[in-house]
Write an enzyme that holds these catalytic residues in place. Structure first.
Site, PDB file in Angstrom:
ATOM      1  N   GLY A  46      -0.456 -85.219   3.411  1.00 44.43           N
ATOM      2  CA  GLY A  46       0.647 -84.648   4.173  1.00 44.43           C
ATOM      3  C   GLY A  46       0.361 -83.321   4.859  1.00 44.43           C
TER       4      GLY A  46
ATOM      5  N   GLU B 159       0.380 -76.735   1.527  1.00 42.79           N
ATOM      6  CA  GLU B 159       1.101 -77.969   1.211  1.00 42.79           C
ATOM      7  C   GLU B 159       2.097 -78.262   2.328  1.00 42.79           C
ATOM      8  OE1 GLU B 159       1.340 -80.714   0.092  1.00 42.79           O
ATOM      9  OE2 GLU B 159       2.166 -80.834  -1.928  1.00 42.79           O
ATOM     10  N   ASP B 160       2.447 -79.536   2.471  1.00 44.72           N
ATOM     11  CA  ASP B 160       3.399 -79.911   3.519  1.00 44.72           C
ATOM     12  C   ASP B 160       4.821 -79.473   3.194  1.00 44.72           C
ATOM     13  OD1 ASP B 160       3.651 -81.722   1.411  1.00 44.72           O
ATOM     14  OD2 ASP B 160       3.262 -83.511   2.615  1.00 44.72           O
TER      15      ASP B 160
ATOM     16  N   ASP C 171       9.643 -79.701  -2.776  1.00 41.29           N
ATOM     17  CA  ASP C 171      10.954 -80.322  -2.993  1.00 41.29           C
ATOM     18  C   ASP C 171      11.395 -79.994  -4.426  1.00 41.29           C
ATOM     19  OD1 ASP C 171      13.166 -81.950  -2.803  1.00 41.29           O
ATOM     20  OD2 ASP C 171      12.071 -83.826  -2.865  1.00 41.29           O
TER      21      ASP C 171
ATOM     22  N   LYS D 286      12.480 -77.343   0.567  1.00 44.26           N
ATOM     23  CA  LYS D 286      13.809 -77.925   0.311  1.00 44.26           C
ATOM     24  C   LYS D 286      14.298 -77.356  -1.024  1.00 44.26           C
ATOM     25  CE  LYS D 286      13.007 -82.490   0.701  1.00 44.26           C
ATOM     26  NZ  LYS D 286      13.190 -83.949   0.952  1.00 44.26           N
TER      27      LYS D 286
ATOM     28  N   PHE E 258      15.445 -86.476   3.716  1.00 46.08           N
ATOM     29  CA  PHE E 258      14.075 -86.986   3.710  1.00 46.08           C
ATOM     30  C   PHE E 258      13.527 -86.912   5.126  1.00 46.08           C
ATOM     31  CE2 PHE E 258      10.552 -89.909   3.515  1.00 46.08           C
ATOM     32  CZ  PHE E 258       9.962 -89.529   2.319  1.00 46.08           C
TER      33      PHE E 258
ATOM     34  N   ASP F 222       4.948 -88.648   5.679  1.00 47.46           N
ATOM     35  CA  ASP F 222       5.081 -90.097   5.895  1.00 47.46           C
ATOM     36  C   ASP F 222       6.305 -90.674   5.220  1.00 47.46           C
ATOM     37  OD1 ASP F 222       4.144 -89.810   3.179  1.00 47.46           O
ATOM     38  OD2 ASP F 222       3.704 -91.948   3.214  1.00 47.46           O
TER      39      ASP F 222
ATOM     40  N   ARG G 110       3.255 -90.249  10.182  1.00 46.69           N
ATOM     41  CA  ARG G 110       2.512 -88.989  10.022  1.00 46.69           C
ATOM     42  C   ARG G 110       2.112 -88.379  11.356  1.00 46.69           C
ATOM     43  NH1 ARG G 110       1.079 -88.414   4.574  1.00 46.69           N
ATOM     44  NH2 ARG G 110       0.507 -90.302   3.486  1.00 46.69           N
TER      45      ARG G 110
HETATM   46  P1  5GP Z   1       7.814 -82.191  -5.164  1.00 42.99           P
HETATM   47  O1  5GP Z   1       6.802 -82.430  -6.257  1.00 42.99           O
HETATM   48  O2  5GP Z   1       7.992 -80.738  -4.805  1.00 42.99           O
HETATM   49  O3  5GP Z   1       9.118 -82.854  -5.456  1.00 42.99           O
HETATM   50  O4  5GP Z   1       7.337 -82.984  -3.897  1.00 42.99           O
HETATM   51  C1  5GP Z   1       6.226 -82.678  -3.189  1.00 42.99           C
HETATM   52  C2  5GP Z   1       5.716 -83.894  -2.432  1.00 42.99           C
HETATM   53  O5  5GP Z   1       6.723 -84.888  -2.256  1.00 42.99           O
HETATM   54  C3  5GP Z   1       5.306 -83.494  -1.047  1.00 42.99           C
HETATM   55  O6  5GP Z   1       3.974 -83.081  -1.005  1.00 42.99           O
HETATM   56  C4  5GP Z   1       5.555 -84.756  -0.248  1.00 42.99           C
HETATM   57  O7  5GP Z   1       4.437 -85.589  -0.325  1.00 42.99           O
HETATM   58  C5  5GP Z   1       6.700 -85.430  -0.975  1.00 42.99           C
HETATM   59  N1  5GP Z   1       8.000 -85.146  -0.321  1.00 42.99           N
HETATM   60  C6  5GP Z   1       8.999 -84.371  -0.779  1.00 42.99           C
HETATM   61  N2  5GP Z   1      10.031 -84.340   0.093  1.00 42.99           N
HETATM   62  C7  5GP Z   1       9.655 -85.121   1.127  1.00 42.99           C
HETATM   63  C8  5GP Z   1      10.287 -85.484   2.369  1.00 42.99           C
HETATM   64  O8  5GP Z   1      11.395 -85.090   2.727  1.00 42.99           O
HETATM   65  N3  5GP Z   1       9.570 -86.311   3.185  1.00 42.99           N
HETATM   66  C9  5GP Z   1       8.337 -86.781   2.868  1.00 42.99           C
HETATM   67  N4  5GP Z   1       7.747 -87.567   3.738  1.00 42.99           N
HETATM   68  N5  5GP Z   1       7.718 -86.460   1.704  1.00 42.99           N
HETATM   69  C10 5GP Z   1       8.365 -85.640   0.854  1.00 42.99           C
END
Ligand code: 5GP
Length: 177
Positions: free
Chosen positions: A42, A97-98, A101, A129, A150, A157, A163
């Site tokens: 990502g 990182e992208d 969340d 987020k 999302f 993706d 992407r």
């Molecule tokens: P976390 O562990 O903070 O919940 O999530 C991190 C990963 O979840 C990100 O690197 C990404 O790959 C995925 N992710 C979280 N939110 C989104 C979103 O809104 N869209 C997409 N495509 N991936 C997300």
């Protein structure tokens, strides 16, 4: 269904903010040995644009961790699929990182990388987020804070698609299986 949702952040806005972030990182890491670690897949687009705006000598390395797969919800399980090529002991490390969340992925990654004794460790995210945070994580550089939707595009993706979109879009519910 191939139509996707509306634009949340357009290309021009992304580039302007990334240029500001690059300037800030350039100021903060003057005279340091910076190792930029991109989290696959990502963060690839964000990393590519960001490092062009960091006016310092630096090394790029990558890690891949398990993601949500085809689901849009975090399982909370993080697995390393590809580890770094280089040692980071004694280095100034910046994770790129992208999106953050729940924070579970970055929390795991930060702990994992800290155990390798870098000189410093900071985190840079394109998107944040904060409303879904389950694991506290200190993000040092944030591009944009976004609502709990999302999103896809600019490296992000859904089931490996979207992407290559140059902007960030909200995925419509009727596109989620
Ligand atoms: P976390 O562990 O903070 O919940 O999530 C991190 C990963 O979840 C990100 O690197 C990404 O790959 C995925 N992710 C979280 N939110 C989104 C979103 O809104 N869209 C997409 N495509 N991936 C997300």
């Amino acid at each position: 269904m191939h139509s996707i949702g509306k634009i949340l952040i357009d290309e021009q806005t992304l580039m302007k903010r990334i240029s500001e972030m690059g300037e800030e990182i350039t100021r903060d890491y003057q005279g340091k040995e910076l190792v930029v670690i991109g989290i696959l897949k990502g963060a690839v687009m964000f990393l590519a644009d960001l490092v062009k705006q960091i006016k310092l000598p630096l090394i790029i390395d990558f890690m891949a961790v398990s993601s949500y797969g085809r689901s849009t919800h975090s399982s909370g399980v993080v697995r390393i699929l590809k580890d770094l090529d280089e040692e980071i002991e004694g280095k100034d490390v910046l994770i790129v990182e992208d999106i953050v969340d729940t924070g579970l992925t970055l929390n795991y990654l930060a702990d994992n990388l800290l155990s390798r004794n870098p000189k410093s460790l900071k985190i840079c995210c394109c998107l944040d987020k904060p409303s879904k945070r389950r694991s506290p994580v200190k993000v040092d550089y944030v591009g944009f804070t976004i609502p709990d939707k999302f999103v896809v595009g600019y490296g992000l993706d859904y089931a490996e698609k979207y992407r290559n979109l140059p902007c960030i879009r909200v995925l419509d519910d009727d596109n989620i299986e």
